[in-house]
Design an enzyme around this catalytic site. Sequence first.
Site, PDB file in Angstrom:
ATOM      1  N   TYR A  84       3.292   9.784  -0.557  1.00 17.15           N
ATOM      2  CA  TYR A  84       4.372   9.202   0.273  1.00 17.15           C
ATOM      3  C   TYR A  84       5.739   9.395  -0.392  1.00 17.15           C
ATOM      4  CZ  TYR A  84       0.424   6.590   2.391  1.00 17.15           C
ATOM      5  OH  TYR A  84      -0.763   6.216   2.974  1.00 17.15           O
TER       6      TYR A  84
ATOM      7  N   ASP B 121       0.843  -1.196   0.000  1.00 14.06           N
ATOM      8  CA  ASP B 121       0.000   0.000   0.000  1.00 14.06           C
ATOM      9  C   ASP B 121       0.876   1.244   0.000  1.00 14.06           C
ATOM     10  OD1 ASP B 121      -2.993   1.014   0.706  1.00 14.06           O
ATOM     11  OD2 ASP B 121      -1.512   2.267   1.724  1.00 14.06           O
TER      12      ASP B 121
ATOM     13  N   HIS C 100      -7.345   9.791  -2.188  1.00  8.72           N
ATOM     14  CA  HIS C 100      -6.698   9.706  -0.869  1.00  8.72           C
ATOM     15  C   HIS C 100      -7.526  10.385   0.230  1.00  8.72           C
ATOM     16  CE1 HIS C 100      -2.347   9.291   0.852  1.00  8.72           C
ATOM     17  NE2 HIS C 100      -3.236   9.098   1.796  1.00  8.72           N
TER      18      HIS C 100
ATOM     19  N   LYS D 215      -2.536   5.973  -4.449  1.00  7.12           N
ATOM     20  CA  LYS D 215      -3.613   6.932  -4.161  1.00  7.12           C
ATOM     21  C   LYS D 215      -3.316   8.281  -4.811  1.00  7.12           C
ATOM     22  CE  LYS D 215      -3.591   4.774   0.418  1.00  7.12           C
ATOM     23  NZ  LYS D 215      -2.171   4.677   0.808  1.00  7.12           N
TER      24      LYS D 215
HETATM   25  P1  NAD Z   1       0.853   1.432  11.776  1.00  6.08           P
HETATM   26  O1  NAD Z   1      -0.324   1.386  12.684  1.00  6.08           O
HETATM   27  O2  NAD Z   1       1.038   0.364  10.764  1.00  6.08           O
HETATM   28  O3  NAD Z   1       2.150   1.575  12.706  1.00  6.08           O
HETATM   29  C1  NAD Z   1       3.448   1.605  12.176  1.00  6.08           C
HETATM   30  C2  NAD Z   1       4.452   1.913  13.284  1.00  6.08           C
HETATM   31  O4  NAD Z   1       4.240   1.035  14.391  1.00  6.08           O
HETATM   32  C3  NAD Z   1       5.889   1.648  12.821  1.00  6.08           C
HETATM   33  O5  NAD Z   1       6.467   2.823  12.322  1.00  6.08           O
HETATM   34  C4  NAD Z   1       6.565   1.155  14.072  1.00  6.08           C
HETATM   35  O6  NAD Z   1       7.032   2.256  14.796  1.00  6.08           O
HETATM   36  C5  NAD Z   1       5.476   0.497  14.849  1.00  6.08           C
HETATM   37  N1  NAD Z   1       5.453  -0.986  14.688  1.00  6.08           N
HETATM   38  C6  NAD Z   1       5.212  -1.699  13.540  1.00  6.08           C
HETATM   39  N2  NAD Z   1       5.205  -3.010  13.807  1.00  6.08           N
HETATM   40  C7  NAD Z   1       5.454  -3.148  15.122  1.00  6.08           C
HETATM   41  C8  NAD Z   1       5.565  -4.268  15.983  1.00  6.08           C
HETATM   42  N3  NAD Z   1       5.420  -5.503  15.533  1.00  6.08           N
HETATM   43  N4  NAD Z   1       5.830  -4.034  17.289  1.00  6.08           N
HETATM   44  C9  NAD Z   1       5.964  -2.777  17.765  1.00  6.08           C
HETATM   45  N5  NAD Z   1       5.857  -1.670  17.009  1.00  6.08           N
HETATM   46  C10 NAD Z   1       5.608  -1.846  15.690  1.00  6.08           C
HETATM   47  O7  NAD Z   1       0.823   2.892  11.102  1.00  6.08           O
HETATM   48  P2  NAD Z   1       0.814   3.536   9.669  1.00  6.08           P
HETATM   49  O8  NAD Z   1       2.087   3.328   8.948  1.00  6.08           O
HETATM   50  O9  NAD Z   1       0.353   4.933   9.885  1.00  6.08           O
HETATM   51  O10 NAD Z   1      -0.366   2.756   8.904  1.00  6.08           O
HETATM   52  C11 NAD Z   1      -0.147   1.616   8.080  1.00  6.08           C
HETATM   53  C12 NAD Z   1      -0.334   1.953   6.625  1.00  6.08           C
HETATM   54  O11 NAD Z   1      -1.638   2.517   6.404  1.00  6.08           O
HETATM   55  C13 NAD Z   1       0.600   3.065   6.115  1.00  6.08           C
HETATM   56  O12 NAD Z   1       1.914   2.607   5.938  1.00  6.08           O
HETATM   57  C14 NAD Z   1      -0.111   3.470   4.860  1.00  6.08           C
HETATM   58  O13 NAD Z   1       0.122   2.505   3.844  1.00  6.08           O
HETATM   59  C15 NAD Z   1      -1.571   3.432   5.316  1.00  6.08           C
HETATM   60  N6  NAD Z   1      -2.067   4.772   5.765  1.00  6.08           N
HETATM   61  C16 NAD Z   1      -3.019   5.367   5.010  1.00  6.08           C
HETATM   62  C17 NAD Z   1      -3.520   6.602   5.367  1.00  6.08           C
HETATM   63  C18 NAD Z   1      -4.587   7.232   4.521  1.00  6.08           C
HETATM   64  O14 NAD Z   1      -4.903   8.411   4.722  1.00  6.08           O
HETATM   65  N7  NAD Z   1      -5.155   6.528   3.585  1.00  6.08           N
HETATM   66  C19 NAD Z   1      -3.058   7.257   6.529  1.00  6.08           C
HETATM   67  C20 NAD Z   1      -2.079   6.619   7.302  1.00  6.08           C
HETATM   68  C21 NAD Z   1      -1.612   5.362   6.910  1.00  6.08           C
END
Ligand code: NAD
Length: 275
Positions: free
Chosen positions: A44, A39, A102, A69
């Site tokens: 990004y 994704d 997005h 997106k």
């Molecule tokens: P997430 O909830 O996936 O958290 C990621 C963070 O959590 C990492 O940077 C790390 O610090 C921590 N982490 C990851 N795995 C872990 C583990 N096993 N143990 C402990 N800590 C851990 O947050 P995200 O990246 O904001 O969301 C996931 C994906 O969703 C994004 O990468 C993106 O692709 C998507 N996203 C979309 C939007 C949108 O507006 N459409 C907004 C935010 C994110």
Amino acid sequence: MLNDGREIPQLGFGVYQIEPDETASAVRRALEVGYRHVDTAEMYGNEAGVGQGVRDAGLDRADVWITSKLNNGFHEPDDARRAIDDSLAALGTDYLDLFLIHWPLPTRYGGDFVSTWRVLEEARADGRLRSIGVSNFQPHHLQRLLDETTVVPAVNQVEVHPYFTNDEVRRAGAQHQIAVEAWSPIAQGAVLGDPVITEIAQRYGKSPAQVVLRWHVERGDIVFPKSTTPARIEENFALFDFELSGEDVVAIGALDKGEEGRTGPNPDTFDYVPG
Ligand code: NAD
């Protein structure tokens, strides 16, 4: 299965906030672990790294589901048409599995995300986009598309995690088989220290992240946790050798704090356009 008949891998790899020059190696790593869904988004700045990572992993394009997106600056139809081609070029592919608006940006472009959506419909008809969907759409935004356009979005990608279960949006989509993609599924780590979650994790002998990601899987949502740490990339993929009891699924959902639990912007007022 999505409402357009296509199969999306329920568990993917998110690349928000991964630096462009680290993206190819993180994506390659994830694909080696077994993820088959990535994704990304134009905003990004790492679509090129995603394409490179897929090629570096030596996989056929057809074996990996790629979502991107639309940049918030490109909602005008001609800009949106160009943006789709630019995403394809950056990724080095001639189609996307899924492309999303997005953000709805209701206070920009005269609130007109409908003509933007029609561009996605066009690109779906000509095969550049295989599935199309939206992100951060509130129920009333979805309703406008349902009333005024032809193709029902296949997904709505919205913030969902135990502190913000976003149930109203889930219900609005479910009536039209619009799948929920849960972004920030572990609230970027903020839910992992919660005593309810750590207690459940201990009982199952799993990590808090695995418990929360499994909770999403059991609710039927699509998730793509982000990490650049190899051990966590593996950990977040190991979700299919255990199952949470119904009681534990309910207990995690009860952590919902409503609007207070939201970590990201409110889609009704968010109006950011990259400079
Ligand atoms: P997430 O909830 O996936 O958290 C990621 C963070 O959590 C990492 O940077 C790390 O610090 C921590 N982490 C990851 N795995 C872990 C583990 N096993 N143990 C402990 N800590 C851990 O947050 P995200 O990246 O904001 O969301 C996931 C994906 O969703 C994004 O990468 C993106 O692709 C998507 N996203 C979309 C939007 C949108 O507006 N459409 C907004 C935010 C994110």
